[in-house]
Scaffold this active site. Structure first.
Site, short mmCIF file in Angstrom:
data_model
loop_
_atom_site.label_atom_id
_atom_site.label_comp_id
_atom_site.label_asym_id
_atom_site.label_seq_id
_atom_site.Cartn_x
_atom_site.Cartn_y
_atom_site.Cartn_z
N GLN A 92 -51.22 -9.23 -73.05
CA GLN A 92 -51.38 -7.78 -73.18
C GLN A 92 -50.10 -7.09 -73.63
O GLN A 92 -50.13 -5.92 -74.00
CB GLN A 92 -51.85 -7.17 -71.87
CG GLN A 92 -53.27 -7.57 -71.50
CD GLN A 92 -53.70 -6.88 -70.24
OE1 GLN A 92 -53.38 -7.34 -69.13
NE2 GLN A 92 -54.40 -5.77 -70.39
N GLU A 123 -56.99 -11.10 -64.38
CA GLU A 123 -55.74 -11.44 -65.08
C GLU A 123 -55.73 -12.91 -65.51
O GLU A 123 -55.26 -13.23 -66.61
CB GLU A 123 -54.53 -11.10 -64.22
CG GLU A 123 -54.37 -9.63 -63.90
CD GLU A 123 -54.51 -8.70 -65.09
OE1 GLU A 123 -54.07 -9.05 -66.21
OE2 GLU A 123 -55.07 -7.60 -64.91
#
Length: 157
Positions: free
Chosen positions: A51, A133
């Site tokens: 990210q 995640e």
């Protein structure tokens, strides 16, 4: 410590399997510190290395509870149990939210910033955040698991 730019979908790196972390040094510590600052700046509860444009198996989670900040390098899921369905969003998809079903419980093994192995068990929202995640590190986006998209009003209600 610095705020990093969040990579937005449809960037290719968000759908790639990340490389394992092999060097546990000051550079890694800086990446982790930057990831924390970036996550806080953008009001997230987790952030994965892709990210911020890094092809590495690094993720952090902090749901603002007694667990504190969890830093995970090369995490592996050892066990899951139960089921929960709840709202999720993602810093790489601003303003987009959906209901996602995930395990209620997860047990993982990972390495800390010094390369030491640890195991962690989590339930409920913390388990959800950790699994979200870890998915990022395997190129899996929450949008592939959405049962139903949510409006801002449904989130607030």
């Amino acid at each position: 410590m610095a705020i990093r730019k969040i990579v937005m979908y449809p960037a290719d790196i968000l759908e790639q399997h990340c490389q394992e972390v092999k060097k546990f040094d000051r550079k890694l510590a800086k990446v982790l510190d930057d990831m924390y600052d970036t996550m806080i700046k953008y009001d997230g509860v987790g952030l994965a290395a892709p990210q911020i444009g890094l092809d590495l198996k690094i993720a952090i989670v902090d749901i603002d509870d007694e667990s504190g900040t969890i830093e995970m390098m090369n995490p592996r899921i050892l066990e899951t149990a139960g089921e929960q369905t709840g709202p999720e969003g993602c810093l790489s998809f601003p303003g987009l939210y959906g209901e996602v079903t995930r395990p209620f419980y997860v047990k993982i093994e990972a390495l800390d910033r010094l390369g030491r192995k640890f195991t962690l068990e989590a339930e409920d929202f913390l388990a959800r955040a950790i699994l979200h995640e870890i998915d990022h590190l395997d190129g899996i986006l929450f949008t592939t698991k959405v049962i139903r998209y949510l409006t801002e009003q449904e989130l607030e209600g």
